[in-house]
Scaffold this active site. Structure first.
Site, short mmCIF file in Angstrom:
data_model
loop_
_atom_site.label_atom_id
_atom_site.label_comp_id
_atom_site.label_asym_id
_atom_site.label_seq_id
_atom_site.Cartn_x
_atom_site.Cartn_y
_atom_site.Cartn_z
N ARG A 67 37.72 24.11 43.12
CA ARG A 67 36.62 23.27 42.67
C ARG A 67 36.20 23.54 41.22
O ARG A 67 35.89 22.63 40.46
CB ARG A 67 35.42 23.46 43.60
CG ARG A 67 34.21 22.59 43.28
CD ARG A 67 33.11 22.83 44.29
NE ARG A 67 31.96 22.00 44.03
CZ ARG A 67 31.79 20.76 44.50
NH1 ARG A 67 32.74 20.22 45.24
NH2 ARG A 67 30.71 20.06 44.23
N TYR A 68 36.18 24.82 40.83
CA TYR A 68 35.65 25.18 39.51
C TYR A 68 36.73 25.48 38.49
O TYR A 68 36.43 25.98 37.40
CB TYR A 68 34.74 26.40 39.65
CG TYR A 68 33.62 26.22 40.64
CD1 TYR A 68 32.74 25.13 40.56
CD2 TYR A 68 33.44 27.11 41.69
CE1 TYR A 68 31.72 24.95 41.48
CE2 TYR A 68 32.42 26.95 42.62
CZ TYR A 68 31.56 25.87 42.51
OH TYR A 68 30.56 25.70 43.42
N ASN B 45 61.06 45.90 44.26
CA ASN B 45 59.80 46.09 44.99
C ASN B 45 58.84 46.96 44.18
O ASN B 45 58.04 47.72 44.72
CB ASN B 45 60.03 46.72 46.38
CG ASN B 45 58.83 46.55 47.31
OD1 ASN B 45 58.08 45.57 47.17
ND2 ASN B 45 58.63 47.49 48.21
N HIS B 46 58.93 46.83 42.86
CA HIS B 46 58.08 47.60 41.95
C HIS B 46 57.82 46.75 40.72
O HIS B 46 58.74 46.45 39.95
CB HIS B 46 58.77 48.92 41.57
CG HIS B 46 57.84 49.94 41.00
ND1 HIS B 46 57.27 49.80 39.77
CD2 HIS B 46 57.36 51.11 41.52
CE1 HIS B 46 56.48 50.85 39.52
NE2 HIS B 46 56.52 51.66 40.58
N THR C 270 54.72 56.95 33.70
CA THR C 270 54.59 56.47 35.07
C THR C 270 53.95 55.10 35.02
O THR C 270 53.42 54.68 33.97
CB THR C 270 53.75 57.44 35.92
OG1 THR C 270 53.79 57.02 37.28
CG2 THR C 270 52.31 57.47 35.44
N HIS D 42 1.64 37.87 42.73
CA HIS D 42 1.63 37.76 44.20
C HIS D 42 1.53 36.30 44.64
O HIS D 42 1.05 36.00 45.73
CB HIS D 42 0.47 38.56 44.80
CG HIS D 42 0.41 39.97 44.33
ND1 HIS D 42 1.20 40.97 44.85
CD2 HIS D 42 -0.34 40.55 43.35
CE1 HIS D 42 0.93 42.11 44.22
NE2 HIS D 42 0.02 41.88 43.31
N GLN E 237 46.96 60.91 38.09
CA GLN E 237 47.96 59.89 37.77
C GLN E 237 47.29 58.61 37.27
O GLN E 237 47.91 57.81 36.57
CB GLN E 237 48.82 59.56 39.01
CG GLN E 237 49.99 58.65 38.69
CD GLN E 237 50.91 58.46 39.87
OE1 GLN E 237 50.80 57.49 40.61
NE2 GLN E 237 51.83 59.40 40.07
N SER F 262 19.79 13.56 46.87
CA SER F 262 19.82 13.77 48.31
C SER F 262 20.47 12.58 48.97
O SER F 262 20.26 11.43 48.55
CB SER F 262 18.39 13.95 48.84
OG SER F 262 18.36 13.84 50.25
N ARG G 166 46.25 60.70 43.33
CA ARG G 166 46.36 59.25 43.28
C ARG G 166 46.63 58.67 44.66
O ARG G 166 47.41 59.19 45.44
CB ARG G 166 47.51 58.81 42.34
CG ARG G 166 47.44 57.36 41.89
CD ARG G 166 48.27 56.42 42.76
NE ARG G 166 47.82 55.04 42.60
CZ ARG G 166 48.39 54.14 41.83
NH1 ARG G 166 49.45 54.46 41.16
NH2 ARG G 166 47.90 52.92 41.75
N SER H 225 45.07 49.64 43.12
CA SER H 225 45.99 48.60 42.63
C SER H 225 45.55 47.20 43.05
O SER H 225 45.38 46.31 42.21
CB SER H 225 47.41 48.88 43.14
OG SER H 225 48.29 47.86 42.71
#
Length: 447
Positions: free
Chosen positions: A15-16, A86-87, A117, A166, A243, A291, A331, A336
């Site tokens: 939507r946005y 897979n990395h 790393t 108040h 790490q 409305s 770690r 992630s």
């Protein structure tokens, strides 16, 4: 179904989307890949600049083009590699190596990701994208909104208005000053926000430059790491890490944003209340409907929309701020997936700011309603009268005004002046007291 604005699960991408789609430059999967590529390339060139190996001019040009011309096709290629590895970070490394091989730089490809790393890349790429989003999107939008509020506070500077504490009538104030309260609050919090540094982790597998040191024991790797992160990337390198970066300063950003959001939420509720009190009318737009059942309605939807978005943002920021600084031992992987969501509250904040700006643009001051509300609440000058009487050492003035006004209806100019006439004080003092009205009992008006 294919992804479309109407099929997206999140309203941010549905939507946005047309209001926040530009944020994909910082927070999309594509953006994360691009920033990773940027860090890898900058580090590679940094090592060359430090004489670990040589790069020819064509190689440097090719490296620059890898970053500058990074495309959706490049990102898709990295994703295809990731299906095998897979990395995700290793897929970026392989992508850059293949680009280098294409310009006959095979002999230096192993310097890509040297000694690093994955988190050396993630914990620099993400802070860098966050820094750019804050500097190019968040702070400008917030400062523009605050300037809009400042201009309104100046425009409405001299408009007397009944205050309410108040929910009850209280000593009058000025409309401009009440807006200025939020200007000052935002200024103070933004000032605190900008002092929070953008930090990064860069130090090898467990933060000690182990691999770097064993390969080149005579090099000052701490200094080299500082030079790269601070001199090249423009971030502040954390000196002692595991790490991963400890995220304390990123959490501080989130906490500061929460406080700013809370101020904006408070503002939205106040303006919403003033609209409900008819202090403000709202400009209508032809064709709009307030409305589905009540044709007369002109609802303060922009401030309601902002309030909702600010609430969602704060809920997410709360989790981010409390979760990210916590990681088991050296770690775990929980950061992630969480880090991939930092753009979501950011987008909700941008939406909220846009809604507030839109709502402010619709407001039309209803001077008559504000004037009449003051005129119907003469009891609020009781404070003024009893204070002047205290000055004159009149006996028990507070109690006298309390007896006249507390819980009483129908206190008006006539009844207040009748009370003053019944006081055993000088004619000069009575004249002074009669000059006080809800319209002029408005205190100071500082610049």
């Amino acid at each position: 179904m294919d992804l479309h604005a109407l099929t997206a699960i999140s309203p941010i991408d549905g939507r946005y989307r047309n209001q926040v789609q530009h944020l994909d430059e910082y927070f999309s999967e594509f953006a994360l890949m691009k920033y990773r590529v940027l860090v890898e390339v900058e580090y590679f060139q940094f090592l060359a600049d430090k004489k670990f190996f040589s790069l020819t001019a064509p190689m440097r040009k090719a490296l620059r083009e890898i970053v500058d011309n990074f495309s959706l096709d490049d990102a898709l290629l990295i994703k295809d590699t990731e299906k095998v590895t897979n990395h995700d970070v290793k897929a970026v490394e392989y992508f850059i190596k293949e680009k280098l091989k294409a310009v006959k730089a095979d002999k230096v490809t192993e310097w890509v990701h040297f000694g690093l790393t994955s988190q050396d890349i993630n914990n620099t790429a993400i802070p860098l994208s966050w820094k750019h989003a804050v500097e190019f999107e968040y702070l400008p939008s917030l400062l523009n909104l605050n300037r809009q509020l400042e201009l309104l506070s100046e425009e409405w500077r001299d408009i007397p208005m009944l205050a309410r504490t108040h929910g009850q009538p209280a000593s009058p104030t000025r409309l401009g000053k009440e807006i200025r309260v939020f200007v000052e609050r935002l200024e103070n919090q933004v000032e605190q926000f900008i002092y929070i540094p953008f930090t990064a982790k860069f130090g090898g597998a467990t933060g000690n430059f182990n691999a770097h040191q064993v390969a080149y024991p005579k090099k000052d790797w701490v200094k080299l790491g500082n030079d790269f992160v601070e001199g090249v990337l423009g971030l502040q390198r954390q000196q002692f890490t595991t790490q991963i970066e400890h995220y304390d300063f990123l959490a501080a950003h989130f906490d500061a944003m929460k406080r700013i959001n809370t101020i904006l939420l408070d503002f939205c509720r106040d303006i919403w209340t003033y609209v409900s009190m008819d202090y403000f009318k709202q400009r209508t737009k032809k064709g709009e409907i307030g409305s589905s059942a009540m044709p007369h309605k002109v609802n303060p939807i922009d401030f309601e929309n902002a309030e909702g978005n600010l609430g969602i943002a704060n809920a997410l920021l709360e989790h981010l701020a409390s979760k990210l600084p916590v990681s088991r031992l050296q770690r775990d992987l929980t950061d992630s997936t969480v880090l991939r969501n930092i753009g979501v509250p950011f987008a909700h904040i941008i939406l909220a700011v846009k809604s507030i700006e839109k709502g402010l643009g619709k407001l039309v001051l209803n001077d008559e309603r504000i004037y009449n509300d003051l005129d119907n609440n003469w009891a609020v000058v009781a404070e003024a009268i009893q204070t002047v009487l205290r000055r004159e050492n009149y006996p028990q003035p507070y109690e006298a005004l309390k007896e006249l006004t507390r819980g009483k209806n129908g206190i008006n100019k006539q009844s207040m002046h009748q009370f003053i006439d019944g006081l055993k004080i000088s004619a000069t003092l009575k004249k002074e007291l009669k000059k006080i009205s809800p319209h002029n009992y408005i205190g100071t008006n500082p610049d």
